[in-house]
Design a protein around this motif. Structure first.
Motif, mmCIF file in Angstrom:
data_model
loop_
_atom_site.group_PDB
_atom_site.id
_atom_site.type_symbol
_atom_site.label_atom_id
_atom_site.label_comp_id
_atom_site.label_asym_id
_atom_site.label_seq_id
_atom_site.Cartn_x
_atom_site.Cartn_y
_atom_site.Cartn_z
ATOM 1 N N ASP A 1 58.325 37.061 15.199
ATOM 2 C CA ASP A 1 58.185 38.457 14.775
ATOM 3 C C ASP A 1 56.751 38.844 15.069
ATOM 4 N N ASP B 1 62.648 32.768 15.587
ATOM 5 C CA ASP B 1 62.154 33.910 16.376
ATOM 6 C C ASP B 1 60.668 34.158 16.136
ATOM 7 N N SER C 1 58.122 34.166 9.751
ATOM 8 C CA SER C 1 58.143 32.703 9.650
ATOM 9 C C SER C 1 57.244 31.981 10.659
HETATM 10 MG MG MG Z 1 61.622 35.918 11.730
#
Ligand code: MG
Ligand code: CTP
Length: 546
Positions: free
Chosen positions: A226, A224, A213
């Motif tokens: 990634d 978060d 995302s």
């Molecule tokens: Mg994520």
């Protein structure tokens, strides 16, 4: 704030995708919106990663003279851009125009004198700026602007939504409040670039890239980061070598499986971050997962990070979602609203479990958009047909080819409003035959479920994987029940009556836990809505009457 645009545009120009694309750097120039080409996913990634390499982060004293700080730093080179933000103290992100300015700065920077602690002499791009004589050195006369790195509380969002004019405009308002800002995206790429500095100590060619995302256009502030370690430059080397009359290759350690190699690499990098990484805390190695990863909290940027190793298919999913998110402004507005709805009703959760993930939910929304008549977004098979030679990618035996240049994709002829789409999404999945059918984005059609998981969403690339295998029957039933109730609210609600009763309406009504559908309860929950909002609601009602 103007969320009440009355212009004739299909979507409010204040929330127009152009503004967003410019914000996230998809356009080449700032003024020629029409003539410029949108950058491909790979172009944006490359540009942002390169920017991050020229960037530093400085912890500043509470009262900082912006001009003086910039003046001081400029003696090491031209500054391209900068901003300040608050995260356990004031921080400044500084992007130089040349990478060597950082080396020049690092040459004159001191190492902390350790009195109580011993310092690990790893020289990063994180610095602390202090004033030698805080009283004598004049503080800033004009307070510095702090760029927000989190979204407004839901309570405030609901209040804002109540002041909008239509559900569609509520959805664009939510998008504007929640989407990643230009500054937040820079910070995310910086976090990756700082991790790369560690990886490079072992693997000089490696790159750390964000996926998920942070880059797929569906990230909200606070999500978060990634990231994955990519060794693809080493791969390039191999192809180059084979051209000559000789063959030479590196002597390399051989391991029984790729998984084992991944685990070993992540274990070492995880230890590095834990032992030497400034501000890297709560480092957790989760090496036995299906996709081994290292989780850590990066205090200087304030991000929770998940580091894995070259996840080529996951990055292809990110690119696919990026294309869908850029194709039509309604896509992102719908996804942000539904993700927010799912979070509030406890359908999604930040900890892993049997619930639907944001990724699965987003795929369901994409599928719904493929099924509209005419479709709002193309199927993956259609995108593959448009792929040219450079777009051909076979990863691990799976065909991951699809077009990267948007201009080859015909714009949709669908003109449905978001009001209609939101309601129909809930109705569509409220009545979906989950027992029999699975969701397939490659075909854009329901297909018989290949196995009995309650919710089956085909991984668009690894066609034998179900991305929602974790979802259990009660969670799916909860989703269906909430979707039905939401469709019912949107179809049956009397907007005018709700406004008169000072009740939240439209999207706002869906973002309050439904409880036992006791209107008094809802009213109590909405006590937080200020009288100003109610007054403006009534004012707009008057306008409707006249
Ligand atoms: Mg994520
Ligand atoms: N992914 C995948 N298959 C899954 C789960 C995840 O391929 N079953 C990939 C997707 O590319 C996804 C990325 O891993 O975008 C990151 O996963 P996750 O963090 O769960 O989803 P995000 O899209 O980043 O959404 P969130 O905002 O919830 O972090």
């Amino acid at each position: 704030p103007n969320s009440h645009c009355r212009c004739a545009h299909k979507f409010c120009i204040n929330d127009s995708p152009f503004k967003y694309y410019r914000k996230i750097g998809l356009f080449h120039s700032t003024d020629a919106e029409v003539s410029t080409r949108r950058k491909t996913f790979a172009e944006v990634q490359t540009e942002r990663l390169e920017q991050a390499e020229r960037t530093i982060l400085i912890k500043c004293p509470p009262k900082i003279n912006e001009k003086k700080l910039l003046q001081y730093l400029s003696s090491h080179g031209k500054i391209n851009s900068h901003f300040f933000f608050e995260n356990r103290g004031i921080h400044a992100l500084i992007e130089f125009s040349e990478k060597n300015s950082i080396a020049s700065l690092q040459d004159v920077i001191g190492i902390p004198s350790a009195t109580e602690h011993h310092v690990v002499p790893f020289k990063s791009r994180l610095f602390i700026f202090t004033l030698k004589n805080p009283v004598g050195q004049a503080a800033a006369e004009t307070p510095i602007h702090l760029s927000p790195q989190s979204h407004i509380p839901v309570k405030d969002l609901i209040q804002k939504l109540c002041g909008a004019e239509s559900i569609s405009s509520q959805m664009y308002t939510l998008l504007n409040e929640y989407q990643l800002t230009e500054e937040n995206i820079k910070l995310r790429f910086l976090a990756c670039s700082l991790v790369r500095d560690f990886a490079r100590a072992y693997f000089p060619d490696s790159v750390v890239k964000p996926f998920g995302s942070s880059v797929n256009t569906f990230g909200k502030l606070g999500c978060d980061v990634d990231m994955f370690l990519d060794f693809h430059k080493t791969g390039k080397h191999t192809t180059k070598m084979k051209k000559g009359p000789f063959e030479m290759e590196y002597q390399m350690k051989r391991l029984p499986s790729e998984r084992l190699a991944t685990q070993k690499i992540l274990s070492v990098i995880g230890d590095c971050l834990d032992n030497f990484g400034p501000g890297c805390v709560s480092v957790q190695k989760i090496l036995n997962a299906r996709c081994p990863l290292v989780k850590f909290s990066h205090q200087p940027t304030g991000f929770q990070c998940d580091l894995s190793v070259s996840n080529s298919i996951a990055i292809k999913s990110s690119e696919l979602l990026y294309i869908y998110g850029c194709l039509d402004s309604r896509v992102r507005a719908l996804v942000f609203s539904i993700r927010c709805w799912a979070r509030i009703h406890g359908l999604t959760n930040s900890v892993p479990g049997a619930w639907i993930t944001n990724f699965s939910l987003t795929m369901m929304i994409m599928f719904f958009l493929q099924k509209r008549s005419p479709p709002i977004i193309p199927t993956l098979d259609q995108l593959r047909e448009l792929a040219d030679k450079e777009d051909q990618h076979i990863i691990g035996g799976y065909d991951c080819s699809f077009v990267s240049d948007f201009s080859k994709i015909n714009p949709t002829k669908n003109t449905e409003t978001l009001d209609v789409l939101l309601c129909d999404f809930f109705e569509y999945f409220g009545n979906f035959d989950f027992r029999k059918n699975s969701i397939n984005l490659r075909k854009g059609k329901e297909v018989n479920k290949p196995e009995s998981s309650p919710l089956y969403i085909w991984n668009p690339f690894e066609q034998d994987l179900n991305i929602s295998k974790n979802v259990n029957q009660p969670q799916l039933e909860k989703f269906v029940a909430l979707a039905r109730e939401s469709a019912w609210i949107l179809q049956k609600e009397d907007k005018t009556l709700r406004m008169v009763n000072k009740e939240p309406w439209g999207l706002a009504a869906l973002l309050i836990p439904f409880g036992k559908s006791n209107p008094n309860k809802i009213k109590n929950r909405m006590k937080g809505i200020g009288s100003e909002t109610i007054k403006s609601l009534l004012d707009s009602l008057k306008k409707l009457d006249s």
